[in-house]
Design a protein around this motif. Structure first.
Motif, PDB file in Angstrom:
ATOM      1  N   PHE A  85      -2.036  -1.241  -4.453  1.00 40.79           N
ATOM      2  CA  PHE A  85      -2.859  -1.845  -3.408  1.00 40.79           C
ATOM      3  C   PHE A  85      -2.310  -1.521  -2.015  1.00 40.79           C
ATOM      4  CE2 PHE A  85      -4.507  -4.168  -6.939  1.00 40.79           C
ATOM      5  CZ  PHE A  85      -5.776  -4.585  -6.562  1.00 40.79           C
ATOM      6  N   TYR A  86      -1.302  -0.651  -1.945  1.00 39.91           N
ATOM      7  CA  TYR A  86      -0.770  -0.262  -0.633  1.00 39.91           C
ATOM      8  C   TYR A  86      -1.849   0.451   0.185  1.00 39.91           C
ATOM      9  CZ  TYR A  86       2.202   1.797   2.955  1.00 39.91           C
ATOM     10  OH  TYR A  86       2.758   2.162   4.169  1.00 39.91           O
ATOM     11  N   LYS A  87      -2.662   1.251  -0.485  1.00 43.32           N
ATOM     12  CA  LYS A  87      -3.742   1.953   0.213  1.00 43.32           C
ATOM     13  C   LYS A  87      -4.749   0.963   0.788  1.00 43.32           C
ATOM     14  CE  LYS A  87      -4.023   4.330  -3.573  1.00 43.32           C
ATOM     15  NZ  LYS A  87      -4.337   5.257  -4.676  1.00 43.32           N
ATOM     16  N   MET A  88      -5.027  -0.110   0.036  1.00 48.73           N
ATOM     17  CA  MET A  88      -5.922  -1.141   0.549  1.00 48.73           C
ATOM     18  C   MET A  88      -5.272  -1.894   1.713  1.00 48.73           C
ATOM     19  SD  MET A  88      -6.939  -0.095  -2.356  1.00 48.73           S
ATOM     20  CE  MET A  88      -6.416  -0.780  -3.912  1.00 48.73           C
ATOM     21  N   HIS A  89      -3.960  -2.071   1.633  1.00 44.39           N
ATOM     22  CA  HIS A  89      -3.219  -2.686   2.741  1.00 44.39           C
ATOM     23  C   HIS A  89      -3.391  -1.862   4.016  1.00 44.39           C
ATOM     24  CE1 HIS A  89       0.103  -4.118   5.183  1.00 44.39           C
ATOM     25  NE2 HIS A  89       0.736  -2.970   5.052  1.00 44.39           N
ATOM     26  N   LYS A  90      -3.270  -0.552   3.920  1.00 45.85           N
ATOM     27  CA  LYS A  90      -3.425   0.308   5.094  1.00 45.85           C
ATOM     28  C   LYS A  90      -4.876   0.312   5.574  1.00 45.85           C
ATOM     29  CE  LYS A  90      -0.443   1.989   6.667  1.00 45.85           C
ATOM     30  NZ  LYS A  90       0.571   1.400   7.584  1.00 45.85           N
ATOM     31  N   ALA A  91      -5.824   0.271   4.640  1.00 43.87           N
ATOM     32  CA  ALA A  91      -7.233   0.213   5.028  1.00 43.87           C
ATOM     33  C   ALA A  91      -7.530  -1.080   5.783  1.00 43.87           C
ATOM     34  CB  ALA A  91      -8.127   0.328   3.794  1.00 43.87           C
ATOM     35  N   ALA A  92      -6.939  -2.195   5.295  1.00 38.76           N
ATOM     36  CA  ALA A  92      -7.129  -3.473   5.985  1.00 38.76           C
ATOM     37  C   ALA A  92      -6.558  -3.417   7.389  1.00 38.76           C
ATOM     38  CB  ALA A  92      -6.480  -4.597   5.180  1.00 38.76           C
ATOM     39  N   GLU A  93      -5.380  -2.830   7.551  1.00 42.15           N
ATOM     40  CA  GLU A  93      -4.771  -2.691   8.873  1.00 42.15           C
ATOM     41  C   GLU A  93      -5.648  -1.878   9.815  1.00 42.15           C
ATOM     42  OE1 GLU A  93       0.079  -2.992   8.428  1.00 42.15           O
ATOM     43  OE2 GLU A  93      -0.856  -1.005   8.458  1.00 42.15           O
ATOM     44  N   MET A  94      -6.262  -0.843   9.292  1.00 40.26           N
ATOM     45  CA  MET A  94      -7.127   0.016  10.111  1.00 40.26           C
ATOM     46  C   MET A  94      -8.268  -0.773  10.737  1.00 40.26           C
ATOM     47  SD  MET A  94      -7.339   3.361   7.609  1.00 40.26           S
ATOM     48  CE  MET A  94      -8.785   4.030   8.435  1.00 40.26           C
ATOM     49  N   HIS A  95      -8.683  -1.861  10.080  1.00 40.57           N
ATOM     50  CA  HIS A  95      -9.850  -2.614  10.537  1.00 40.57           C
ATOM     51  C   HIS A  95      -9.507  -4.042  10.928  1.00 40.57           C
ATOM     52  CE1 HIS A  95     -12.584   0.647   9.450  1.00 40.57           C
ATOM     53  NE2 HIS A  95     -11.803   0.828   8.389  1.00 40.57           N
ATOM     54  N   GLY A  96      -8.219  -4.272  11.208  1.00 33.53           N
ATOM     55  CA  GLY A  96      -7.796  -5.570  11.705  1.00 33.53           C
ATOM     56  C   GLY A  96      -7.919  -6.691  10.702  1.00 33.53           C
ATOM     57  N   GLN A  97      -7.833  -6.364   9.423  1.00 39.30           N
ATOM     58  CA  GLN A  97      -7.950  -7.362   8.371  1.00 39.30           C
ATOM     59  C   GLN A  97      -6.576  -7.605   7.725  1.00 39.30           C
ATOM     60  OE1 GLN A  97     -10.856  -8.974   7.600  1.00 39.30           O
ATOM     61  NE2 GLN A  97     -11.937  -7.834   9.198  1.00 39.30           N
ATOM     62  N   LYS A  98      -6.474  -8.711   7.009  1.00 39.92           N
ATOM     63  CA  LYS A  98      -5.246  -9.039   6.290  1.00 39.92           C
ATOM     64  C   LYS A  98      -5.481  -8.870   4.803  1.00 39.92           C
ATOM     65  CE  LYS A  98      -1.875 -12.757   5.545  1.00 39.92           C
ATOM     66  NZ  LYS A  98      -1.946 -12.683   4.078  1.00 39.92           N
ATOM     67  N   LEU A  99      -4.561  -8.197   4.155  1.00 38.52           N
ATOM     68  CA  LEU A  99      -4.673  -8.001   2.713  1.00 38.52           C
ATOM     69  C   LEU A  99      -4.406  -9.317   1.988  1.00 38.52           C
ATOM     70  CD1 LEU A  99      -5.043  -5.695   0.586  1.00 38.52           C
ATOM     71  CD2 LEU A  99      -2.557  -5.610   0.445  1.00 38.52           C
ATOM     72  N   ALA A 100      -5.286  -9.704   1.089  1.00 35.92           N
ATOM     73  CA  ALA A 100      -5.126 -10.936   0.313  1.00 35.92           C
ATOM     74  C   ALA A 100      -5.146 -10.569  -1.166  1.00 35.92           C
ATOM     75  CB  ALA A 100      -6.230 -11.935   0.645  1.00 35.92           C
ATOM     76  N   VAL A 101      -3.964 -10.285  -1.695  1.00 35.25           N
ATOM     77  CA  VAL A 101      -3.887  -9.866  -3.097  1.00 35.25           C
ATOM     78  C   VAL A 101      -2.998 -10.801  -3.914  1.00 35.25           C
ATOM     79  CG1 VAL A 101      -4.348  -7.435  -2.645  1.00 35.25           C
ATOM     80  CG2 VAL A 101      -1.995  -8.276  -2.566  1.00 35.25           C
ATOM     81  N   GLU A 102      -2.855 -12.044  -3.439  1.00 36.03           N
ATOM     82  CA  GLU A 102      -1.914 -12.955  -4.093  1.00 36.03           C
ATOM     83  C   GLU A 102      -2.376 -13.391  -5.480  1.00 36.03           C
ATOM     84  OE1 GLU A 102      -3.361 -13.512  -1.191  1.00 36.03           O
ATOM     85  OE2 GLU A 102      -1.827 -13.549   0.378  1.00 36.03           O
ATOM     86  N   GLU A 103      -3.669 -13.395  -5.715  1.00 35.16           N
ATOM     87  CA  GLU A 103      -4.189 -13.958  -6.951  1.00 35.16           C
ATOM     88  C   GLU A 103      -3.881 -13.073  -8.166  1.00 35.16           C
ATOM     89  OE1 GLU A 103      -5.966 -13.520  -4.231  1.00 35.16           O
ATOM     90  OE2 GLU A 103      -6.358 -15.562  -3.541  1.00 35.16           O
ATOM     91  N   LEU A 104      -3.822 -13.710  -9.312  1.00 29.98           N
ATOM     92  CA  LEU A 104      -3.621 -13.002 -10.569  1.00 29.98           C
ATOM     93  C   LEU A 104      -4.705 -11.951 -10.790  1.00 29.98           C
ATOM     94  CD1 LEU A 104      -2.056 -12.744 -13.241  1.00 29.98           C
ATOM     95  CD2 LEU A 104      -3.489 -14.587 -14.159  1.00 29.98           C
ATOM     96  N   GLU A 105      -5.895 -12.201 -10.283  1.00 29.00           N
ATOM     97  CA  GLU A 105      -7.011 -11.260 -10.421  1.00 29.00           C
ATOM     98  C   GLU A 105      -6.610  -9.859  -9.993  1.00 29.00           C
ATOM     99  OE1 GLU A 105     -10.922  -9.410 -10.455  1.00 29.00           O
ATOM    100  OE2 GLU A 105      -9.841 -10.877 -11.667  1.00 29.00           O
ATOM    101  N   ASN A 106      -5.875  -9.751  -8.891  1.00 28.49           N
ATOM    102  CA  ASN A 106      -5.539  -8.421  -8.387  1.00 28.49           C
ATOM    103  C   ASN A 106      -4.457  -7.734  -9.211  1.00 28.49           C
ATOM    104  OD1 ASN A 106      -7.305  -8.146  -5.989  1.00 28.49           O
ATOM    105  ND2 ASN A 106      -6.287 -10.035  -5.429  1.00 28.49           N
ATOM    106  N   ILE A 107      -3.564  -8.517  -9.821  1.00 30.95           N
ATOM    107  CA  ILE A 107      -2.621  -7.929 -10.768  1.00 30.95           C
ATOM    108  C   ILE A 107      -3.387  -7.337 -11.947  1.00 30.95           C
ATOM    109  CG2 ILE A 107      -0.691  -8.398 -12.324  1.00 30.95           C
ATOM    110  CD1 ILE A 107       0.148 -10.652 -10.435  1.00 30.95           C
ATOM    111  N   LEU A 108      -4.418  -8.067 -12.414  1.00 30.61           N
ATOM    112  CA  LEU A 108      -5.233  -7.579 -13.519  1.00 30.61           C
ATOM    113  C   LEU A 108      -6.026  -6.338 -13.118  1.00 30.61           C
ATOM    114  CD1 LEU A 108      -6.558 -10.944 -14.994  1.00 30.61           C
ATOM    115  CD2 LEU A 108      -4.927  -9.377 -16.057  1.00 30.61           C
ATOM    116  N   VAL A 109      -6.623  -6.375 -11.941  1.00 33.81           N
ATOM    117  CA  VAL A 109      -7.429  -5.232 -11.481  1.00 33.81           C
ATOM    118  C   VAL A 109      -6.570  -3.982 -11.394  1.00 33.81           C
ATOM    119  CG1 VAL A 109      -8.616  -4.264  -9.476  1.00 33.81           C
ATOM    120  CG2 VAL A 109      -9.243  -6.526 -10.298  1.00 33.81           C
ATOM    121  N   GLY A 110      -5.395  -4.096 -10.768  1.00 34.30           N
ATOM    122  CA  GLY A 110      -4.517  -2.938 -10.643  1.00 34.30           C
ATOM    123  C   GLY A 110      -4.044  -2.426 -11.988  1.00 34.30           C
TER     124      GLY A 110
END
Length: 247
Positions: A85-110
């Motif tokens: 999700f580092y790529k999503m982190h950089k994408a969020a930074e590009m658009h002034g957003q904060k990455l929210a990947v704390e939930e178990l859902e994102n561990i499952l998705v990755g």
């Protein structure tokens, strides 16, 4: 009806743990890697990365970190498939957003994205008559693996994979009876006991013949012993340190 070649390839799966010294041709590897990228992915996030390792010193170190499985240092090519999700982190930074990947859902998705691309990798490799084996031991000492491979935040290793030209033709391990796997309309608990008893007999026969009587245990006893011990306790803390709190 004759089975398509793709189905025959899937059904002929065997884990290969012994390889010829012949290297994997660069053009072949490129094709395999590009084919893998067409795996299904959640919300088109493509939340995986693949680390390609040919350097012998790195393979030797991964061999140590993954439980001294000799085929890791002996295979011509070792891949590490990571949830990313580092790529999503950089994408969020590009658009002034904060990455929210704390939930178990994102561990499952990755993890699911990584598993799907890994299966594509293996199937594409086998289409070229290569062989391979998935390495769950990449998670044994995940933090050390992350340091070795310079994994950034919001990533973690999901599995390794040895690839190369096979130097063995192992027996195919039987799978569970379909009654334990396929369920019409809803889960059929009542089918499980008989299916497991049947599978125990199948696996006892398989191991007895394969080892010449040195191993005679069935599936349920082996799995009961395996699953009764906690494993990879440090993995949870490492994943949290990488930015996944699992809330």
């Amino acid at each position: 009806m004759e089975k398509p070649e793709a189905v025959k390839l899937i059904e002929s799966h065997r884990s290969i743990r012994k390889f010829l010294s012949r290297p994997v041709e660069p053009e072949m590897l490129e094709t395999i890697l590009h084919a893998a990228r067409w795996a299904p992915t959640s919300h088109n996030m493509q939340s995986y990365s693949i680390i390609i390792i040919k350097n012998q010193e790195t393979k030797n170190e991964l061999h140590r970190l993954c439980g001294n499985q000799r085929y890791i240092k002996e295979c011509p090519l070792f891949l590490v498939v990571c949830a990313d999700f580092y790529k999503m982190h950089k994408a969020a930074e590009m658009h002034g957003q904060k990455l929210a990947v704390e939930e178990l859902e994102n561990i499952l998705v990755g993890s699911v994205d990584a598993a799907l691309v890994a299966q594509n990798l293996l199937l594409a490799a086998r289409a070229y008559e290569l062989g391979g084996v998935m390495i769950g031991g990449i998670r044994n000492q995940a933090e050390e693996v992350g340091e070795l491979l310079k994994l950034p935040p919001y990533t973690f290793p999901v599995m390794g994979m040895c690839l190369g030209y096979p130097d063995q033709d192992p027996w195919q391990k039987p799978r569970m009876p379909v009654e334990a796997v396929f369920h019409d309309e809803h889960y059929r608990e009542e089918n499980i006991p008989a299916a497991l008893e049947q599978y125990d007999k199948t696996m006892t026969d398989y191991y007895t013949r394969r080892t010449g009587g040195k191993r005679t245990s069935g599936w349920s006893k082996e799995i009961a012993a395996y699953i009764s011990e906690p494993r990879r306790k440090s993995l949870t803390e490492y994943i949290r340190k990488q930015g996944f709190d699992g809330k």
